[in-house]
Design a protein around this motif. Sequence first.
Motif, short mmCIF file in Angstrom:
data_model
loop_
_atom_site.label_atom_id
_atom_site.label_comp_id
_atom_site.label_asym_id
_atom_site.label_seq_id
_atom_site.Cartn_x
_atom_site.Cartn_y
_atom_site.Cartn_z
N LEU A 259 -59.84 -48.56 34.81
CA LEU A 259 -59.36 -48.47 36.18
C LEU A 259 -60.18 -49.38 37.10
N GLY A 260 -61.50 -49.29 37.01
CA GLY A 260 -62.36 -50.10 37.87
C GLY A 260 -62.16 -51.58 37.64
N THR A 261 -61.97 -51.96 36.39
CA THR A 261 -61.74 -53.37 36.07
C THR A 261 -60.44 -53.85 36.69
N ILE A 262 -59.38 -53.07 36.55
CA ILE A 262 -58.10 -53.45 37.14
C ILE A 262 -58.20 -53.55 38.65
N GLN A 263 -58.82 -52.57 39.28
CA GLN A 263 -58.91 -52.54 40.74
C GLN A 263 -59.65 -53.74 41.31
N HIS A 264 -60.62 -54.24 40.58
CA HIS A 264 -61.44 -55.34 41.08
C HIS A 264 -61.05 -56.68 40.45
N SER A 265 -59.85 -56.76 39.92
CA SER A 265 -59.40 -57.98 39.26
C SER A 265 -58.28 -58.65 40.03
N GLN A 266 -57.88 -59.80 39.55
CA GLN A 266 -56.76 -60.54 40.13
C GLN A 266 -55.42 -59.86 39.86
N TYR A 267 -55.45 -58.80 39.03
CA TYR A 267 -54.21 -58.10 38.67
C TYR A 267 -54.06 -56.77 39.41
N ALA A 268 -54.91 -56.55 40.40
CA ALA A 268 -54.91 -55.26 41.10
C ALA A 268 -53.54 -54.94 41.70
N LYS A 269 -52.91 -55.91 42.35
CA LYS A 269 -51.63 -55.64 43.00
C LYS A 269 -50.50 -55.44 42.00
N SER A 270 -50.49 -56.25 40.96
CA SER A 270 -49.40 -56.17 39.99
C SER A 270 -49.53 -54.99 39.03
N MET A 271 -50.70 -54.35 39.01
CA MET A 271 -50.91 -53.24 38.08
C MET A 271 -51.25 -51.94 38.82
N LYS A 272 -50.66 -51.77 40.00
CA LYS A 272 -50.91 -50.56 40.77
C LYS A 272 -50.43 -49.30 40.05
N LYS A 273 -49.30 -49.41 39.36
CA LYS A 273 -48.78 -48.25 38.65
C LYS A 273 -49.74 -47.84 37.53
N GLN A 274 -50.23 -48.82 36.80
CA GLN A 274 -51.16 -48.51 35.72
C GLN A 274 -52.43 -47.86 36.27
N ALA A 275 -52.91 -48.38 37.41
CA ALA A 275 -54.11 -47.81 38.03
C ALA A 275 -53.85 -46.37 38.47
N LYS A 276 -52.68 -46.11 39.00
CA LYS A 276 -52.35 -44.75 39.41
C LYS A 276 -52.30 -43.81 38.22
N ASP A 277 -51.72 -44.28 37.12
CA ASP A 277 -51.66 -43.45 35.91
C ASP A 277 -53.07 -43.11 35.42
N LEU A 278 -53.93 -44.11 35.36
CA LEU A 278 -55.30 -43.87 34.88
C LEU A 278 -56.02 -42.87 35.77
N THR A 279 -55.82 -43.00 37.07
CA THR A 279 -56.41 -42.05 38.01
C THR A 279 -55.93 -40.64 37.74
N ASN A 280 -54.63 -40.50 37.54
CA ASN A 280 -54.05 -39.18 37.29
C ASN A 280 -54.53 -38.60 35.97
N TRP A 281 -54.71 -39.45 34.97
CA TRP A 281 -55.12 -38.95 33.65
C TRP A 281 -56.58 -38.48 33.66
N VAL A 282 -57.43 -39.16 34.41
CA VAL A 282 -58.81 -38.71 34.53
C VAL A 282 -58.85 -37.39 35.32
N SER A 283 -58.07 -37.32 36.39
CA SER A 283 -58.00 -36.09 37.18
C SER A 283 -57.49 -34.93 36.33
N GLU A 284 -56.58 -35.23 35.43
CA GLU A 284 -56.01 -34.22 34.55
C GLU A 284 -57.10 -33.62 33.65
N ILE A 285 -57.94 -34.48 33.10
CA ILE A 285 -59.05 -34.00 32.27
C ILE A 285 -59.99 -33.14 33.09
N HIS A 286 -60.32 -33.62 34.27
CA HIS A 286 -61.21 -32.84 35.14
C HIS A 286 -60.62 -31.47 35.46
N GLY A 287 -59.34 -31.47 35.78
CA GLY A 287 -58.70 -30.20 36.12
C GLY A 287 -58.73 -29.20 34.99
N GLY A 288 -58.59 -29.70 33.77
CA GLY A 288 -58.61 -28.81 32.62
C GLY A 288 -60.00 -28.35 32.23
#
Length: 297
Positions: A71-100
């Motif tokens: 996630l951090g690599t994507i956010q700070h890369s030249q692909y940040a805008k084109s991979m917003k959906k992927q970044a959102k998924d990764l965020t949700n999946w980490v939050s999912e682990i935390h929640g469980g």
Amino acid sequence: MVPPFLAYYGVLTQNQSLVQQAYDQCRLYRQYLVDEKAGGMWRHIVLGQNTDSGHWSTGNGWAAAGMLRVLGTIQHSQYAKSMKKQAKDLTNWVSEIHGGIYAHLRSSGLFGNYADDSSTFDDASSTAILASTVYRLALLAGIHTHLPQAEQSRKALFAPANGSSSSNTPSSSISSAASTLSASASRTASSKTTATATSASSSVSPSATAPVGPALQHFTSDMWLTPVVNPDSFGQQGTQSPEGQAFVVELYSAWRDWAALGSPGANAAASVMGGAGAGEVALWVCLGVILTLLYGV
């Protein structure tokens, strides 16, 4: 372990397909390992031989930490805008682990080796890496839900031993540790260029150069984290875990970065180990851990 490398290498070589592959690997791992009946924790091993459907705390920590690196690599890369959906998924999946998994944090502030199995031993190793991912998620995604639990774990891991006392202040311990680390590194480097490398290196005694500081409940006198899972046998308690040492450094660096930015979301978390002394104790611990990693104290 592979996805963070793929993502970073893809950014360095300007190959977005590799970054996408890193995301796809995370997605497929989750597809097979997530246990929705367990609140989103991941199973340890599925398919093939020697499967383990338990919710191994260290495995969940590795998964969360790895996805955060992607996630951090994507956010700070030249692909940040084109991979917003992927970044959102990764965020949700980490939050999912935390929640469980944070629903199973023990009153001690530590996780069991298997988070939802009360019969398993306390494991400071997984506790450290999981807490680090809470601070990283707060920084990368502005999610503060589990900061209170991360602070509880950090306080527990760096707590002084019951009834302990020390003549050393955190500041003096830090100075001693920093000086020791620098001097030992210099001697080690010099020994490599001499014909008497063996005798030179023997003069750098880890036990003699390790900093002396306040006794800590979850560190031995030579700064090994405890209690920890055996890194070579995930069902057994170990004594010394290089992996656990690395997780302590991950925890400190994540907390340090979070604190440096003003502790965003701190209102959701109890004030723990407040004041300058808090950072000094954590830094002293981190330096002590680094010495054990370098010299195998």
